[in-house]
Scaffold this motif. Sequence first.
Motif, PDB file in Angstrom:
ATOM      1  N   THR A  47    -137.280  66.997 -11.674  1.00 55.47           N
ATOM      2  CA  THR A  47    -137.294  68.275 -12.385  1.00 55.47           C
ATOM      3  C   THR A  47    -137.096  68.055 -13.878  1.00 55.47           C
ATOM      4  N   LYS A  48    -137.968  68.646 -14.681  1.00 55.76           N
ATOM      5  CA  LYS A  48    -137.866  68.514 -16.130  1.00 55.76           C
ATOM      6  C   LYS A  48    -136.990  69.623 -16.720  1.00 55.76           C
ATOM      7  N   PRO A  49    -136.174  69.282 -17.712  1.00 58.45           N
ATOM      8  CA  PRO A  49    -135.356  70.285 -18.392  1.00 58.45           C
ATOM      9  C   PRO A  49    -136.128  70.912 -19.559  1.00 58.45           C
ATOM     10  N   ASP A  50    -135.448  71.805 -20.280  1.00 64.72           N
ATOM     11  CA  ASP A  50    -136.048  72.394 -21.479  1.00 64.72           C
ATOM     12  C   ASP A  50    -135.762  71.551 -22.713  1.00 64.72           C
ATOM     13  N   MET A  51    -134.736  70.706 -22.650  1.00 69.72           N
ATOM     14  CA  MET A  51    -134.349  69.888 -23.800  1.00 69.72           C
ATOM     15  C   MET A  51    -133.526  68.701 -23.336  1.00 69.72           C
TER      16      MET A  51
ATOM     17  N   ASN B 292    -138.659  74.833 -13.930  1.00 72.48           N
ATOM     18  CA  ASN B 292    -138.563  73.910 -12.796  1.00 72.48           C
ATOM     19  C   ASN B 292    -139.532  72.741 -13.011  1.00 72.48           C
ATOM     20  N   ALA B 293    -140.472  72.533 -12.110  1.00 69.78           N
ATOM     21  CA  ALA B 293    -141.383  71.395 -12.231  1.00 69.78           C
ATOM     22  C   ALA B 293    -142.626  71.726 -13.054  1.00 69.78           C
ATOM     23  N   PHE B 294    -142.707  72.959 -13.560  1.00 69.72           N
ATOM     24  CA  PHE B 294    -143.882  73.375 -14.316  1.00 69.72           C
ATOM     25  C   PHE B 294    -143.622  73.330 -15.818  1.00 69.72           C
ATOM     26  N   THR B 295    -144.624  72.873 -16.561  1.00 75.88           N
ATOM     27  CA  THR B 295    -144.579  72.888 -18.019  1.00 75.88           C
ATOM     28  C   THR B 295    -145.757  73.709 -18.526  1.00 75.88           C
TER      29      THR B 295
ATOM     30  N   ALA C 180    -133.698  59.256 -12.442  1.00 77.40           N
ATOM     31  CA  ALA C 180    -133.781  59.636 -11.030  1.00 77.40           C
ATOM     32  C   ALA C 180    -133.893  61.147 -10.893  1.00 77.40           C
ATOM     33  N   ARG C 181    -133.225  61.870 -11.764  1.00 75.60           N
ATOM     34  CA  ARG C 181    -133.290  63.330 -11.743  1.00 75.60           C
ATOM     35  C   ARG C 181    -134.510  63.855 -12.506  1.00 75.60           C
TER      36      ARG C 181
END
Length: 220
Positions: free
Chosen positions: A44-48, A128-131, A39-40
């Motif tokens: 938003t994607k984390p770094d790890m 944030n939402a960018f990779t 759900a999270r």
Amino acid sequence: MKDVIYIIEDDEGIRDLYECALSQQYDLQMFESGSAFFARYDETKPDMLIIDIMLPDMDGYEILTKIRERDERIPILMVSAKSDEMSSVKGLSKGADDYITKPFSVMDLLARVKACLRRAKLYVKTQNAFTIDNANFAIFYKGVDLQLTVKEFKLMRFLLSNAGRTLTRDELFKELWGDENYVESRALDMHISELRDKLRNAGAENVITTARGIGYRVNI
């Protein structure tokens, strides 16, 4: 800015251990189940990621498989009470970057986290939402490839790396064209316009702000 690590672990004692071991160096977000995590993660994607194998609603292998279907590069450390070789092999074969067994030492955990992030940053950085995929000159917004040209990639990467700060036109020109003397001033504005169109098409509105007479800023 601290790297963001999402941890999926249903044992409160182990979560406390992560908090003590990692919170000073990293921004941690804890989840007790796969459903709460996704759900999270979809926002938003984390770094790890650090994923325990034994979880209440879906096991760590299932989470790992679902993540790898969406993102091939985000570093993932699998954690399990199982120390048998097959568990390790299974996790690594499904796309984990490393595997650690409980009980583990704080020093061992820190070393593995740092190694995973260091390897990942050679290629990919998440904000944030960018990779940002440096190896392939690509930037993704919530998993959507923005389909940037090389110049657009360099421009957007520079803006993202200075998010929240207004970059002057001179700074942006130097980043994109170095010491070239024969670049029209409109060239920068044209690239900004193209970036805004591509961001808008990917669902990212009003990311790039104009500071009139000064330059541009990314707000994320």
